[in-house]
Design a protein around this motif. Sequence first.
Motif, PDB file in Angstrom:
ATOM      1  N   ARG A  46     -43.709  32.720   2.711  1.00  0.00           N
ATOM      2  CA  ARG A  46     -43.995  32.531   4.127  1.00  0.00           C
ATOM      3  C   ARG A  46     -44.154  30.466   4.477  1.00  0.00           C
ATOM      4  O   ARG A  46     -43.717  30.308   5.854  1.00  0.00           O
ATOM      5  CB  ARG A  46     -45.596  32.309   4.748  1.00  0.00           C
ATOM      6  CG  ARG A  46     -45.931  34.250   4.747  1.00  0.00           C
ATOM      7  CD  ARG A  46     -47.284  34.350   4.941  1.00  0.00           C
ATOM      8  NE  ARG A  46     -48.002  34.441   4.374  1.00  0.00           N
ATOM      9  CZ  ARG A  46     -49.131  34.748   4.055  1.00  0.00           C
ATOM     10  NH1 ARG A  46     -50.121  35.729   4.469  1.00  0.00           N
ATOM     11  NH2 ARG A  46     -49.767  34.366   2.446  1.00  0.00           N
ATOM     12  N   ARG A  47     -44.795  29.857   3.444  1.00  0.00           N
ATOM     13  CA  ARG A  47     -44.852  28.559   3.474  1.00  0.00           C
ATOM     14  C   ARG A  47     -43.737  27.596   2.503  1.00  0.00           C
ATOM     15  O   ARG A  47     -43.113  28.545   1.493  1.00  0.00           O
ATOM     16  CB  ARG A  47     -46.303  28.382   2.810  1.00  0.00           C
ATOM     17  CG  ARG A  47     -46.427  28.651   2.106  1.00  0.00           C
ATOM     18  CD  ARG A  47     -47.862  28.046   1.720  1.00  0.00           C
ATOM     19  NE  ARG A  47     -48.938  28.986   1.132  1.00  0.00           N
ATOM     20  CZ  ARG A  47     -49.798  28.922   0.256  1.00  0.00           C
ATOM     21  NH1 ARG A  47     -50.332  27.541   0.924  1.00  0.00           N
ATOM     22  NH2 ARG A  47     -50.810  29.920  -0.523  1.00  0.00           N
ATOM     23  N   TYR A  72     -32.986  26.035   5.366  1.00  0.00           N
ATOM     24  CA  TYR A  72     -32.868  25.341   6.277  1.00  0.00           C
ATOM     25  C   TYR A  72     -31.902  24.265   6.106  1.00  0.00           C
ATOM     26  O   TYR A  72     -31.272  24.054   5.125  1.00  0.00           O
ATOM     27  CB  TYR A  72     -34.499  24.195   5.686  1.00  0.00           C
ATOM     28  CG  TYR A  72     -35.953  24.803   6.348  1.00  0.00           C
ATOM     29  CD1 TYR A  72     -36.083  26.045   6.931  1.00  0.00           C
ATOM     30  CD2 TYR A  72     -37.197  24.373   5.646  1.00  0.00           C
ATOM     31  CE1 TYR A  72     -37.238  26.881   7.509  1.00  0.00           C
ATOM     32  CE2 TYR A  72     -38.533  24.750   6.093  1.00  0.00           C
ATOM     33  CZ  TYR A  72     -38.057  25.873   6.687  1.00  0.00           C
ATOM     34  OH  TYR A  72     -39.969  26.392   7.344  1.00  0.00           O
ATOM     35  N   GLU A  76     -34.701  19.710   7.864  1.00  0.00           N
ATOM     36  CA  GLU A  76     -36.157  20.065   8.007  1.00  0.00           C
ATOM     37  C   GLU A  76     -36.457  20.346   6.600  1.00  0.00           C
ATOM     38  O   GLU A  76     -37.637  20.066   6.276  1.00  0.00           O
ATOM     39  CB  GLU A  76     -35.775  21.542   8.903  1.00  0.00           C
ATOM     40  CG  GLU A  76     -36.980  22.134   9.060  1.00  0.00           C
ATOM     41  CD  GLU A  76     -37.035  23.309   9.403  1.00  0.00           C
ATOM     42  OE1 GLU A  76     -37.455  24.303  10.274  1.00  0.00           O
ATOM     43  OE2 GLU A  76     -35.261  23.835   9.974  1.00  0.00           O
ATOM     44  N   PRO A 113     -43.402  17.088  10.150  1.00  0.00           N
ATOM     45  CA  PRO A 113     -44.447  17.697  10.762  1.00  0.00           C
ATOM     46  C   PRO A 113     -46.391  17.751  10.782  1.00  0.00           C
ATOM     47  O   PRO A 113     -46.126  18.178   8.849  1.00  0.00           O
ATOM     48  CB  PRO A 113     -43.520  19.382  11.197  1.00  0.00           C
ATOM     49  CG  PRO A 113     -43.180  19.249   9.523  1.00  0.00           C
ATOM     50  CD  PRO A 113     -43.052  17.719   9.186  1.00  0.00           C
ATOM     51  N   ARG A 115     -47.432  21.299  11.031  1.00  0.00           N
ATOM     52  CA  ARG A 115     -46.640  22.353  10.322  1.00  0.00           C
ATOM     53  C   ARG A 115     -46.037  22.752  10.596  1.00  0.00           C
ATOM     54  O   ARG A 115     -44.767  21.837  10.888  1.00  0.00           O
ATOM     55  CB  ARG A 115     -47.474  23.648  11.334  1.00  0.00           C
ATOM     56  CG  ARG A 115     -49.122  23.396  11.627  1.00  0.00           C
ATOM     57  CD  ARG A 115     -50.077  24.615  10.472  1.00  0.00           C
ATOM     58  NE  ARG A 115     -51.271  24.721  11.089  1.00  0.00           N
ATOM     59  CZ  ARG A 115     -52.268  23.729  10.517  1.00  0.00           C
ATOM     60  NH1 ARG A 115     -52.461  23.749   8.988  1.00  0.00           N
ATOM     61  NH2 ARG A 115     -53.290  24.431  11.083  1.00  0.00           N
ATOM     62  N   CYS A 116     -45.182  23.042   9.253  1.00  0.00           N
ATOM     63  CA  CYS A 116     -44.007  23.485   9.143  1.00  0.00           C
ATOM     64  C   CYS A 116     -43.355  25.248   9.187  1.00  0.00           C
ATOM     65  O   CYS A 116     -44.422  25.991   9.005  1.00  0.00           O
ATOM     66  CB  CYS A 116     -43.730  23.237   7.472  1.00  0.00           C
ATOM     67  SG  CYS A 116     -43.728  22.124   6.462  1.00  0.00           S
ATOM     68  N   ARG A 117     -42.188  24.844  10.319  1.00  0.00           N
ATOM     69  CA  ARG A 117     -41.935  25.909  10.907  1.00  0.00           C
ATOM     70  C   ARG A 117     -42.120  27.932   9.894  1.00  0.00           C
ATOM     71  O   ARG A 117     -40.928  27.186   8.062  1.00  0.00           O
ATOM     72  CB  ARG A 117     -40.395  25.738  10.961  1.00  0.00           C
ATOM     73  CG  ARG A 117     -40.064  27.449  11.625  1.00  0.00           C
ATOM     74  CD  ARG A 117     -38.450  27.181  12.748  1.00  0.00           C
ATOM     75  NE  ARG A 117     -37.520  26.444  11.512  1.00  0.00           N
ATOM     76  CZ  ARG A 117     -36.931  26.854  11.179  1.00  0.00           C
ATOM     77  NH1 ARG A 117     -36.938  28.569  10.734  1.00  0.00           N
ATOM     78  NH2 ARG A 117     -35.312  26.582  10.272  1.00  0.00           N
ATOM     79  N   SER A 118     -42.070  28.896  10.090  1.00  0.00           N
ATOM     80  CA  SER A 118     -41.895  29.416   8.731  1.00  0.00           C
ATOM     81  C   SER A 118     -40.251  29.806   8.775  1.00  0.00           C
ATOM     82  O   SER A 118     -40.068  29.885   9.556  1.00  0.00           O
ATOM     83  CB  SER A 118     -42.771  30.969   9.595  1.00  0.00           C
ATOM     84  OG  SER A 118     -42.019  32.125   8.947  1.00  0.00           O
ATOM     85  N   PHE A 119     -39.709  30.076   7.572  1.00  0.00           N
ATOM     86  CA  PHE A 119     -38.233  30.933   7.160  1.00  0.00           C
ATOM     87  C   PHE A 119     -37.699  31.767   7.255  1.00  0.00           C
ATOM     88  O   PHE A 119     -37.028  33.001   6.788  1.00  0.00           O
ATOM     89  CB  PHE A 119     -38.093  29.580   6.077  1.00  0.00           C
ATOM     90  CG  PHE A 119     -39.382  30.204   4.848  1.00  0.00           C
ATOM     91  CD1 PHE A 119     -38.943  31.223   3.979  1.00  0.00           C
ATOM     92  CD2 PHE A 119     -40.221  29.476   4.377  1.00  0.00           C
ATOM     93  CE1 PHE A 119     -39.385  31.340   3.080  1.00  0.00           C
ATOM     94  CE2 PHE A 119     -40.871  29.435   3.577  1.00  0.00           C
ATOM     95  CZ  PHE A 119     -40.516  30.930   2.690  1.00  0.00           C
TER      96      PHE A 119
END
Length: 189
Positions: A46-47, A72, A76, A113, A115-119
């Motif tokens: 998730r992270r 990514y 990113e 950011p 929060r970082c986008r879920s990958f």
Amino acid sequence: MTDEALTLDDEILARARIHAREVVDEHDLELDLGALEWDVSARARRRAGLCRWDADREVATIVLARRAYERYEWPEFAAVVRHELVHALEFQRFGESGHGERFCTLAARLEAPRRCRSFANPRYVLRCRGDDCDWRATRHRASQPVRAPDRYRCGDCGGALEVEHADSGRIWTAASGYGGAKAALGEDW
């Protein structure tokens, strides 16, 4: 672990360290790179990254997710590194870190950011069954609300919950439904 995995982890760490030095130099940050350790997680789903603080040693460890690096583009992922550098700096200076105002101010300066986008795509989707409620949440693991949604209520309206297995579309509203879906899907679970 394969040689390929070791090579990829080495690449991730090398690029992250180089980027960290560039960020510290460019922004004149008071971050002690000598009190910063790096690691790669092959398990993270998730992270994209996290920063741990060892107060006894006064060392921050930035852990970066291999899967995020693979999914990514570099700009990113570099933003993830900057995000974690903000946490490391806060730990070194204040002994704590979060995503509050202090974090946001420095993150904005570093173009990181909040929060970082879920990958990764979630395995489960929880939804409220209430007629006028559109609450939903995603989960990557079979948490208690996923396994037994009948024991929980929507935080917005108090309605009952249902859970969908994202890959199969199977839906359940009780623990027995979870068990049935898991048994029916077998290896596809």
